[in-house]
Write a protein that holds these residues in place. Structure first.
Motif, mmCIF file in Angstrom:
data_model
loop_
_atom_site.group_PDB
_atom_site.id
_atom_site.type_symbol
_atom_site.label_atom_id
_atom_site.label_comp_id
_atom_site.label_asym_id
_atom_site.label_seq_id
_atom_site.Cartn_x
_atom_site.Cartn_y
_atom_site.Cartn_z
ATOM 1 N N VAL A 321 0.860 -1.190 0.000
ATOM 2 C CA VAL A 321 0.000 0.000 0.000
ATOM 3 C C VAL A 321 0.889 1.231 0.000
ATOM 4 N N ASN A 322 0.671 2.125 -0.956
ATOM 5 C CA ASN A 322 1.425 3.377 -1.025
ATOM 6 C C ASN A 322 0.629 4.455 -0.291
ATOM 7 N N LEU A 323 0.977 4.678 0.979
ATOM 8 C CA LEU A 323 0.311 5.719 1.778
ATOM 9 C C LEU A 323 0.884 7.068 1.375
ATOM 10 N N MET A 324 0.168 7.775 0.538
ATOM 11 C CA MET A 324 0.688 9.002 -0.048
ATOM 12 C C MET A 324 0.512 10.210 0.873
ATOM 13 N N VAL A 325 -0.634 10.321 1.525
ATOM 14 C CA VAL A 325 -0.910 11.427 2.445
ATOM 15 C C VAL A 325 -1.387 10.818 3.759
ATOM 16 N N ASP A 326 -0.637 11.081 4.823
ATOM 17 C CA ASP A 326 -0.952 10.562 6.147
ATOM 18 C C ASP A 326 -1.290 11.742 7.063
ATOM 19 N N ASN A 327 -2.555 11.865 7.427
ATOM 20 C CA ASN A 327 -3.001 12.971 8.286
ATOM 21 C C ASN A 327 -3.231 12.531 9.721
ATOM 22 N N ALA A 328 -2.571 11.470 10.127
ATOM 23 C CA ALA A 328 -2.782 10.926 11.472
ATOM 24 C C ALA A 328 -2.430 11.939 12.561
ATOM 25 N N GLU A 329 -1.417 12.787 12.297
ATOM 26 C CA GLU A 329 -0.959 13.738 13.310
ATOM 27 C C GLU A 329 -1.675 15.077 13.218
ATOM 28 N N GLN A 330 -2.531 15.255 12.226
ATOM 29 C CA GLN A 330 -3.214 16.534 12.056
ATOM 30 C C GLN A 330 -4.329 16.707 13.096
ATOM 31 N N LYS A 331 -4.466 17.947 13.595
ATOM 32 C CA LYS A 331 -5.551 18.285 14.516
ATOM 33 C C LYS A 331 -6.672 19.038 13.818
ATOM 34 N N GLY A 332 -6.401 19.456 12.585
ATOM 35 C CA GLY A 332 -7.375 20.200 11.798
ATOM 36 C C GLY A 332 -6.922 20.234 10.360
ATOM 37 N N PRO A 333 -7.533 21.079 9.527
ATOM 38 C CA PRO A 333 -7.103 21.184 8.129
ATOM 39 C C PRO A 333 -5.633 21.580 8.043
ATOM 40 N N PRO A 334 -4.876 20.986 7.130
ATOM 41 C CA PRO A 334 -3.447 21.317 7.028
ATOM 42 C C PRO A 334 -3.229 22.733 6.508
ATOM 43 N N VAL A 335 -2.198 23.382 7.004
ATOM 44 C CA VAL A 335 -1.762 24.699 6.524
ATOM 45 C C VAL A 335 -0.329 24.538 6.036
ATOM 46 N N ILE A 336 -0.138 24.630 4.729
ATOM 47 C CA ILE A 336 1.184 24.391 4.145
ATOM 48 C C ILE A 336 1.652 25.649 3.426
ATOM 49 N N VAL A 337 2.830 26.115 3.779
ATOM 50 C CA VAL A 337 3.489 27.226 3.088
ATOM 51 C C VAL A 337 4.622 26.625 2.271
ATOM 52 N N GLU A 338 4.469 26.605 0.951
ATOM 53 C CA GLU A 338 5.470 26.003 0.072
ATOM 54 C C GLU A 338 6.440 27.097 -0.380
ATOM 55 N N ASN A 339 7.639 27.067 0.197
ATOM 56 C CA ASN A 339 8.636 28.089 -0.125
ATOM 57 C C ASN A 339 9.463 27.755 -1.355
ATOM 58 N N TYR A 340 9.377 26.509 -1.807
ATOM 59 C CA TYR A 340 10.162 26.098 -2.971
ATOM 60 C C TYR A 340 9.245 25.345 -3.924
ATOM 61 N N PRO A 341 8.342 26.054 -4.613
ATOM 62 C CA PRO A 341 7.297 25.381 -5.397
ATOM 63 C C PRO A 341 7.748 24.901 -6.769
ATOM 64 N N THR A 342 8.686 23.970 -6.791
ATOM 65 C CA THR A 342 8.992 23.316 -8.061
ATOM 66 C C THR A 342 7.811 22.418 -8.420
#
Length: 829
Positions: A321-342
């Motif tokens: 099984v390829n677990l691509m996104v694991d939100n087990a540690e999230q307490k709410g919606p993720p907030v991601i700041v991508e500083n290197y958006p290749t």
């Protein structure tokens, strides 16, 4: 000009710098305050941003615009984290699994947050259990007995075939012998001659020698051919029997495997109760039944000549099984700041490996998620500049936001050489994107890309300043307390807070505003804390803030000091004493990115008879910008309006920035150039100890300019270095008085009377200060009072016009005389 008249234009001391009395602050140190919790100074931007985040409709993503340093990113991050805490909904985990019926289209599974990793472990344990149990199953006595029964039945049938065949062959006078054909033994029918088996070729040789009857030989050949056909038919029947036996064994294997595997899979189906997972498990077991050999213990053999390379990979890899996104540690919606958006970081990638034949290959386990997928169900923050410079990112981002689907692919120009390509099942996307940009790029994107207004329907515009009032001053102090707690700084007393707020006002260039460039202010707090530490103080005081500002200037003002050195040694010609005709000290601002400073520049004007008008030497030398050229043309309009109502404006005047060898732009020196021109025409000298700044319009009104504080301070530093004489000063537009936040040392010099700041509204007011003569108002008869500046200029222009006319008439007479002397006729022009 009378001294009383000059005094009326001086800027009052209290208007040179807004001061915050520390005694008015309701605290002794910031320890008495509560940390700031809300966002201040950005009501418009914050309201727009929260509106965009609250709109659960397509296209309501947000463009966050504003100047760098206005705290856009920190504010956005803070608001998104608050929104995520309030929302509390954690998005699903995302897994890719093998599509056993179409391996090039991996299947996407969605599970509740935290179940993805559990599902991956369960499948791994399930496969590991099968790897142990299946070999045991095939080694069990029950399995071996069943297999033995099938094989014995096969052997029994086979022996019966051969027994009947051997009997029939002997009755016909033949025998069955095994003949080696390459690596295979095949039964062959040979005749018996004298009780011994003999090959037909040998019998034929005996016939030729006459030792065996020919008729009997022919009969043997016919019998042998018939028996061979019967043997071939028997072997075909045996092969079918063998195939049937093999199928029975495989069927038995599958039944016994499914009996064990289905029991183990039933527990997983009960645990997850998901139709997609049930189908995946069924497909997995069906695929395993077709590949039961992978459960058999096999010694891994190395590739010949390459002992380090194994010939095959893990046969159980398709069941991972390829677990691509694991939100087990999230307490709410993720907030991601991508500083290197290749493209890879933002949209993910399908990785590849080189197989033993040197070909790139990939599979579902090589699919990796990017920030865009990881932020699904939450928020993603990007910088527009970074997005635009990365190949392929902007089109892919727009496509995903418009379709609300994301299909992970590899952005690679060499990907066409991959022989095994994947098309994973698309992912449904629900993500709010906030793009941070400056205003210029935002307007360009709006103009050139029609998709922007469809997918970014909200703009949150952040300002660099907020209104200055009691509430905002207290909030600023609470911001200092917040940063003090977060960065573990020393407390700031009320004098230090007062000094910081005054500097924040100066940063805006307006007395009624306070800067909201909180990243810069935070740096000031940290540096002031450092200087307090160097001073062995437990509390940051005003002198530490002043030291911070002075140290910042010192680290950046090397160029300013070098220019001042050239003025001091006479390399750059600047007069701070005396008077001169057609010469005035203008003021220019130098911007070095992190530092701005002002310095005087000599501007001269030269006038003569002619029709060339005002000659902009900078423009003739291709050193003048468009705005500076416009200022020159406005000057011509002012002269025509004021002095050319009763006569043509005929003169040649050249204006130049002396010792300027680079480009010049802006109209802030247009009034300065006007004063130099009026001085040249009137012949009245200008006081060189007063520098001038301000633009002018065609009505002669002095208009506001930028960098007024730096310009005043630049001329003050120049005069201070050369020597203050009590008469020096700067003349500014009256509309710039509200922008004054001069350095404390400049204000002290004005207070002592060693330096002065004048504010004027019109050219006439300015020329009176610079020359000491009245400008003169136009009388009903169209003339000016005798001896005034305007009268002298008007007379000079009239003289130039009349002189040009006389010169033209005399020149015409000379041409007429020359024409008559030659006996020719002249034609009057």
């Amino acid at each position: 000009m009378p001294r009383k008249k000059s005094e009326s234009y001086r800027v009052p001391l209290e208007k040179l710098r807004w001061r915050l009395d520390p005694a008015t602050l309701p605290f002794e140190t910031t320890e008495d305050l509560k940390p700031l919790r809300e966002i201040i100074g950005q009501e418009r931007g914050v309201d727009a941003f929260r509106f965009a985040m609250g709109m659960d409709k397509p296209g309501y993503n947000v463009f966050v615009t504003g100047a760098p340093g206005s705290g856009r990113l920190s504010t956005v991050r803070k608001m998104l984290e608050e929104s995520a805490r309030k929302n509390g909904k954690v998005p699903d985990d995302l897994c890719y699994v093998n599509n056993f019926k179409n391996p090039e289209a991996p299947t996407l599974l969605r599970l509740k947050a935290g179940l993805g990793s559990q599902f991956k472990r369960d499948i791994r344990d399930f496969v590991e259990t099968l790897k142990k149990e299946v070999p045991r199953l095939f080694e069990s006595q029950e399995y071996l007995n069943r297999k033995k029964e099938i094989m014995e039945e096969y052997e029994k049938n086979g022996k019966a075939f051969f027994k009947d065949l051997d009997k029939k062959v002997r009755e016909e006078g033949f025998a069955l012998v095994d003949v080696q054909v390459g690596p295979i033994k095949r039964p062959e029918v040979v005749p018996l001659v004298d009780g011994n088996p003999m090959h037909l070729d040998q019998v034929e040789a005996l016939v030729e020698k006459g030792r065996f009857p020919k008729e009997e030989f022919e009969e043997l050949k016919e019998k042998q051919a018939r028996l061979r056909g019967e043997i071939d038919q028997i072997f075909l029947e045996l092969r079918d029997l063998q195939k049937e036996v093999q199928e029975n064994i495989e069927k038995m294997d599958r039944l016994m495997f499914m009996k064990v595997a289905a029991q183990l899979a039933a527990a997983l189906k009960t645990r997850y109760k998901n139709n997609e997972i049930n189908k995946y498990l069924d497909d997995m077991l069906e695929d395993m039944t077709e590949n039961l050999q992978i459960f058999m213990p096999q010694a891994q053999q190395q590739v010949q000549g390459m002992p380090f390379l194994l010939p095959e990979g893990d046969p159980f890899q398709p069941y991972q099984v390829n677990l691509m996104v694991d939100n087990a540690e999230q307490k709410g919606p993720p907030v991601i700041v991508e500083n290197y958006p290749t493209y890879r970081n933002l949209f993910g990638v399908i990785e590849r490996v080189v197989d033993r034949s040197g070909v790139w290959r990939t599979d579902f386990s090589k699919i990796k998620a990017g920030s865009f997928v990881k932020a699904n169900g939450g928020y993603l923050v990007l910088n527009l500049t970074d997005v635009l410079i990365e190949p392929g990112v902007w089109p892919a981002l727009k496509r995903a936001l418009k379709t609300k689907k994301m299909e992970i692919q590899t952005y690679d120009p060499f990907y066409l050489f991959t022989t095994s390509g994947l098309k994973p099942e698309p992912i449904d996307i629900n993500v709010k994107v906030a793009i941070i940009s400056d205003e210029y790029l935002y307007y360009l994107a709006q103009y050139y890309d029609e998709d922007v207004r469809k997918i970014f329907k909200v703009r949150a515009d952040f300002d660099t300043a907020m209104d200055k009032n009691k509430e905002s001053i207290l909030q600023f102090a609470e911001f200092i307390k917040m940063r003090q707690d977060q960065d573990e700084l020393r407390p700031f007393d009320r004098t230090a807070v007062s000094a910081l707020i005054e500097h924040a006002v100066r940063m805006t260039g307006r007395q009624e505003k306070i800067s909201t460039s909180f990243p810069t202010i935070t740096d000031l707090l940290r540096e002031a804390d450092y200087w307090a530490g160097q001073d062995s103080q437990d509390v940051v005081q005003e002198r530490h803030v002043d030291k911070t500002i002075e140290a910042r200037v010192y680290r950046s003002n090397k160029i300013e000091e070098h220019i001042q050195e050239m003025i001091n040694r006479g390399t750059l010609l600047i007069d701070t004493e005396g008077e001169a005709v057609g010469q005035v000290n203008g003021l220019a601002v130098y911007s070095l990115g992190d530092y701005m400073f002002g310095k005087p520049s000599r501007i001269t004007a030269s006038t003569s008879m002619g029709r060339a008008g005002i000659i902009n030497i900078e423009r003739e030398a291709d050193l003048s910008g468009n705005t500076h050229n416009k200022g020159m043309l406005i000057m011509s309009g002012y002269l025509r309006k004021k002095y050319a109502q009763d006569k043509p404006l005929t003169m040649s005047a050249s204006i130049a920035f002396e010792q300027s060898y680079s480009g010049i732009d802006g109209d802030s020196a247009s009034s300065t150039e006007m004063y130099a021109l009026l001085s040249s025409l009137s012949g009245v000298p200008i006081r060189q100890y007063i520098a001038v700044t301000g633009s002018v319009n065609q009505k002669g009104e002095i208009q506001a300019i930028g960098g007024v504080n730096q310009k005043i301070e630049g001329f003050y530093d120049c005069c201070r270095t050369i020597g203050l004489n009590g008469k020096q000063g700067v003349m500014i537009p009256e509309s710039n008085v509200k922008d004054l936040m001069l350095r404390k040392d400049v204000v002290d010099a004005v207070k002592k009377g060693t330096f002065h700041v004048y504010a004027v509204k019109t050219v006439d007011q300015g020329i009176e200060i610079l020359t000491g003569k009245k400008a003169g108002e136009l009388k009903p008869d169209g003339t000016y009072p005798e001896g005034t500046i305007n009268d002298l200029v008007n007379r000079k222009l009239k003289e130039l016009a009349e002189g040009l006319k006389r010169f033209g008439e005399e020149e015409q007479k000379e041409e007429d005389k020359k024409g008559k002397g030659k006996g020719g006729r002249t034609k009057k022009k």
